[in-house]
Design a protein around this motif. Structure first.
Motif, mmCIF file in Angstrom:
data_model
loop_
_atom_site.group_PDB
_atom_site.id
_atom_site.type_symbol
_atom_site.label_atom_id
_atom_site.label_comp_id
_atom_site.label_asym_id
_atom_site.label_seq_id
_atom_site.Cartn_x
_atom_site.Cartn_y
_atom_site.Cartn_z
ATOM 1 N N PHE A 1 31.229 8.398 35.665
ATOM 2 C CA PHE A 1 31.506 9.823 35.447
ATOM 3 C C PHE A 1 32.319 10.340 36.635
ATOM 4 O O PHE A 1 31.850 10.316 37.781
ATOM 5 N N ILE A 2 33.553 10.789 36.366
ATOM 6 C CA ILE A 2 34.470 11.236 37.419
ATOM 7 C C ILE A 2 34.931 12.651 37.097
ATOM 8 O O ILE A 2 35.379 12.931 35.979
ATOM 9 N N ASP A 3 34.825 13.536 38.077
ATOM 10 C CA ASP A 3 35.159 14.947 37.871
ATOM 11 C C ASP A 3 36.294 15.372 38.789
ATOM 12 O O ASP A 3 36.262 15.118 39.997
ATOM 13 N N THR A 4 37.292 16.031 38.215
ATOM 14 C CA THR A 4 38.399 16.573 38.996
ATOM 15 C C THR A 4 38.767 17.935 38.425
ATOM 16 O O THR A 4 38.017 18.520 37.640
ATOM 17 N N ASP B 1 35.341 2.882 29.302
ATOM 18 C CA ASP B 1 34.175 2.718 30.173
ATOM 19 C C ASP B 1 33.899 3.958 31.021
ATOM 20 O O ASP B 1 32.853 4.034 31.673
ATOM 21 N N PHE B 2 34.826 4.922 31.023
ATOM 22 C CA PHE B 2 34.703 6.048 31.942
ATOM 23 C C PHE B 2 34.694 7.392 31.216
ATOM 24 O O PHE B 2 35.332 7.562 30.172
ATOM 25 N N GLU C 1 46.627 7.086 38.132
ATOM 26 C CA GLU C 1 47.216 5.803 38.532
ATOM 27 C C GLU C 1 46.148 4.717 38.640
ATOM 28 O O GLU C 1 46.433 3.539 38.414
ATOM 29 N N TRP C 2 44.937 5.108 38.989
ATOM 30 C CA TRP C 2 43.821 4.151 39.032
ATOM 31 C C TRP C 2 43.303 3.866 37.628
ATOM 32 O O TRP C 2 43.042 2.716 37.262
ATOM 33 N N LEU C 3 43.177 4.923 36.816
ATOM 34 C CA LEU C 3 42.597 4.800 35.479
ATOM 35 C C LEU C 3 43.438 3.901 34.579
ATOM 36 O O LEU C 3 42.901 3.191 33.713
ATOM 37 N N ALA C 4 44.749 3.912 34.790
ATOM 38 C CA ALA C 4 45.646 3.098 33.963
ATOM 39 C C ALA C 4 45.349 1.605 34.099
ATOM 40 O O ALA C 4 45.719 0.810 33.220
ATOM 41 N N LYS C 5 44.677 1.213 35.180
ATOM 42 C CA LYS C 5 44.353 -0.202 35.411
ATOM 43 C C LYS C 5 42.935 -0.556 34.963
ATOM 44 O O LYS C 5 42.490 -1.691 35.135
ATOM 45 N N GLN C 6 42.206 0.448 34.421
ATOM 46 C CA GLN C 6 40.817 0.234 34.027
ATOM 47 C C GLN C 6 40.700 0.207 32.503
ATOM 48 O O GLN C 6 41.638 0.528 31.774
ATOM 49 N N LYS C 7 39.509 -0.147 32.037
ATOM 50 C CA LYS C 7 39.203 -0.025 30.616
ATOM 51 C C LYS C 7 38.797 1.427 30.368
ATOM 52 O O LYS C 7 37.721 1.861 30.767
#
Length: 696
Positions: free
Chosen positions: A50-53, A77-78, A68-74
């Motif tokens: 869980f990420i809040d901005t 899952d977030f 830019e980080w999220l583009a490399k993740q599944k």
């Protein structure tokens, strides 16, 4: 890592949420992209999802770093949360919650986050310039378009939150699922209003600033001003004009004995549990039943790991939770103290029967005769005043008058017998109480019938239904409420709007120069919805009469205050403790100011106190008491043929200012430039004036 459902939804989130306000430009003291990505990697490795901005964090840089980080993740899952409302450009529509700004902001956030949907899209605060129907409609369309999964709100007060919840129930908008709110051991005011709504309506509370900007870390020492290198608190300590909710002023706590007792207690509990003080502060939040996840910030991997260690594998004991609750307990102002007290065991001790020595029938009739001779037509009582004797006395007088000339108000809720159903707001008790009041008052209808307070044991739909039937039967003309708080008021108003109950027309509430907390919540609802406010205890049980002297304890013969001064365990809202005011500098400054204004106007101090109320635009009438003809005539002389000047009103407002706690200070600060003359103004104003007279 533990995972909880986000309110009533089926969405599960890690019980620690990573707040990304620290992601941004290194020049602003924030983490750069590389440092932020390390934090994100470690958070995910520890099980965080869980990420809040917010779009306004470093003007979009925080979202860009996450994207830019999220583009490399599944992606699935977030759970990614962001916000809208803050100013994102120089254009006139680059701020607020109008449809245009929301739609443009959402598209921009999606681009920066490099995703085609936002899991939780939150409004970042109330917008006085935009009606909630407009921004809820925009959010609904974003949900329908698949660009947003869930919607939440941040930094709202109680009545605002209840209004939005009710609109979602009745206006075909998606439900609000969460409230992101400042909540910590040094900021517990949200428990009075906002968290009550969340508990009742099934919203998850996401606390921000769990360590109060660092004040709950245990790293500061009494009498030692923090240096600029000591984080936010240290920076603000050098220039306290920069203080804000996330970085409070050091002077606010340095000489605050209660604060240091709390820190000492947290340190002791940390040793008992072999944890750190920040972990204790976060764990206290996680064990509150309305909290599915706590938002933490992190400027380093060490700080991240330390804070996340609060999330699982241990618990504070019941005794430790109670100790922290007690050490951090905030003062409980009206109406909350009264609501809690009369709700306990469904017993109302507010007007104990053998108390003040009330007027006999002849004295009461003399007062009533003089009142109508002076032009009065509005008489207020309650079934429980001296267990029905007050109504009986009025009834014996009323039969000799022209009934249509008078407006008679009475109330229902309190215990009127020993039976298990002789109390509260059940249909059975309301119907029986109304019939009994009609008999005692010797009339076939009541002009204004109030509920005398909230009843936790009875849903409002039940008592509103009973009151509706009394109106339809011709036994009651109008309905009112007494001693409710903001979210309760908003809920009842919305029920009347959407469930076809008769409208509530007024709120009878304690309101005076020593009790202005109702301006924050209840009066905002009254102002917006067109309800009249009928202040009771305009002289605060005598404290605003000017007859008491500093350092001289009142005697029993001096009225309610004198009686209570001998035994302060008897203190009530209508008769506060003398010790509460005797050494209170602000109180004596207020009395001195009232005395000066009284002399300027050729009036008495009580008349000034009552006139101040009468010049508030939400107040159609002030409820006064009288034990003698002289007192009656003196108080009624406040009613007409003179006014306090604008300067005198402002002086009284300033002298009686109780301070503005979160979330109200933040709401008003965010809306300082959001004025739309086509929308209701929510602040209480002086009559015949364009100026707002508000707590500031």
């Amino acid at each position: 890592m533990e995972y909880n459902y986000l309110g009533k939804t089926g969405l599960r989130v890690s019980n620690i949420c990573l707040g990304a306000m620290t992601f941004g430009s290194p020049q602003l003291g924030k983490l750069d992209k590389e440092g932020s990505h390390k934090i994100l990697d470690r958070f995910a490795a520890l099980g965080g999802n869980f990420i809040d901005t917010a779009n306004v964090y470093t003007k979009g840089v925080s979202e860009t770093i996450i994207g830019e980080w999220l583009a490399k993740q599944k992606r699935e899952d977030f759970v990614i949360a962001t916000k809208v409302r803050g100013q994102m450009g120089d254009g006139v529509n680059d701020i607020g919650l109008c449809r245009k700004h929301i739609m443009a902001s959402c598209e921009a956030s999606l681009k920066r986050l490099q995703t085609n949907y936002i899991d939780l899209y939150q409004i970042h605060g109330w917008d006085l310039a935009t009606p909630p129907e407009e921004w809820l409609g925009a959010l609904r369309d974003l949900v329908s378009a698949g660009k947003v999964r869930y919607i939440g709100v941040c930094n709202l007060c109680g009545w605002q939150l209840q209004k939005v919840v009710e609109l979602c129930k009745n206006g075909e908008y998606p439900p609000i699922v969460s409230l992101q709110q400042q909540y910590n051991l040094l900021c517990r005011h949200p428990e009075f209003e906002e968290l009550q709504v969340c508990k009742m309506e099934g919203l998850g509370v996401l606390p921000w600033s769990p360590l109060k900007g660092g004040m709950l870390t245990g790293k500061y020492k009494r009498g030692q001003k923090p240096q600029p290198t000591a984080g936010r608190i240290g920076i603000v300590a050098q220039d306290e004009s920069k203080a804000m909710q996330i970085a409070p002023a050091w002077s606010q706590y340095d000489n605050n004995a209660e604060y240091w007792k709390l820190v000492e207690g947290m340190g002791r509990i940390a040793k008992e549990t072999d944890k750190t003080i920040p972990q204790v502060a976060i764990r206290w939040l996680l064990q509150k039943d309305v909290v599915p996840s706590v938002i933490i910030g992190a400027s380093s991997l060490q700080q991240l790991e330390d804070n996340m260690s609060a999330s699982h594998g241990w618990r504070l004991s019941k005794d430790q939770m109670e100790e922290l609750d007690n050490l951090s307990q905030t003062d409980i102002p009206y109406p909350y103290e009264m609501i809690l007290r009369i709700g306990k065991d469904r017993d109302n001790t507010f007007y104990p029967q053998p108390f003040w020595g009330k007027l006999d029938k002849a004295g009461c009739h003399e007062i009533l005769d003089r009142f109508i001779a002076l032009g009065g037509n509005f008489i207020d009582t309650a079934n429980m005043y001296t267990k029905g004797v007050s109504e009986t006395i009025i009834g014996e007088w009323l039969v000799k008058q022209n009934r249509e000339d008078l407006v008679i108000a009475t109330k229902v809720r309190s215990p009127m017998g020993d039976g298990v159903n002789d109390i509260g707001l059940s249909r059975k008790h309301i119907m029986a109480s109304c019939e009994a009041s009609l008999r005692r008052l010797q009339t076939n209808y009541i002009d204004l019938y109030y509920v005398h307070g909230w009843d936790d044991a009875t849903p409002p739909e039940e008592w509103m239904g009973a009151l509706t039937d009394l109106v339809n039967a011709g036994k009651v003309r109008y309905l009112g409420v007494s001693n409710l708080c903001g979210w309760q008021m908003q809920k009842v108003v919305n029920l009347c709007k959407y469930e076809k109950y008769p409208l509530i027309v007024c709120l009878q509430q304690q309101y005076n120069l020593l009790c202005r907390h109702p301006e924050f919540e209840e009066f905002q609802v009254c102002k917006m919805e067109g309800l009249g406010v009928l202040p009771w205890s305009p002289l605060k049980g005598g404290m605003l009469s000017g007859k008491y002297k500093r350092g001289v304890r009142p005697q029993i013969s001096a009225g309610r205050i004198g009686v209570v001064a001998q035994d302060e365990s008897m203190a009530l809202e209508v008769a506060p403790a003398w010790s509460q005011y005797d050494q209170n500098e602000d109180f004596w400054k207020l009395v001195e100011g009232m005395e000066r204004i009284a002399k300027e106007n050729g009036k008495t101090i009580p008349q000034v106190a009552i006139k101040w109320l009468l010049q508030k635009d939400v107040v159609p009438s002030v409820v006064i008491g009288a034990n003698s003809l002289q007192q009656l005539e003196d108080n009624i002389s406040a009613a007409h043929n003179w006014k306090l000047s604008k300067e005198q009103m402002e002086e009284l407002d300033s002298l009686s200012n109780p301070g503005t706690p979160y979330p109200y200070e933040m709401i008003w600060r965010m809306n300082a430039i959001r004025v739309n003359s086509f929308n209701h103004k929510f602040r209480v104003k002086c009559k015949d004036s364009q100026e707002d007279f508000v707590i500031s």
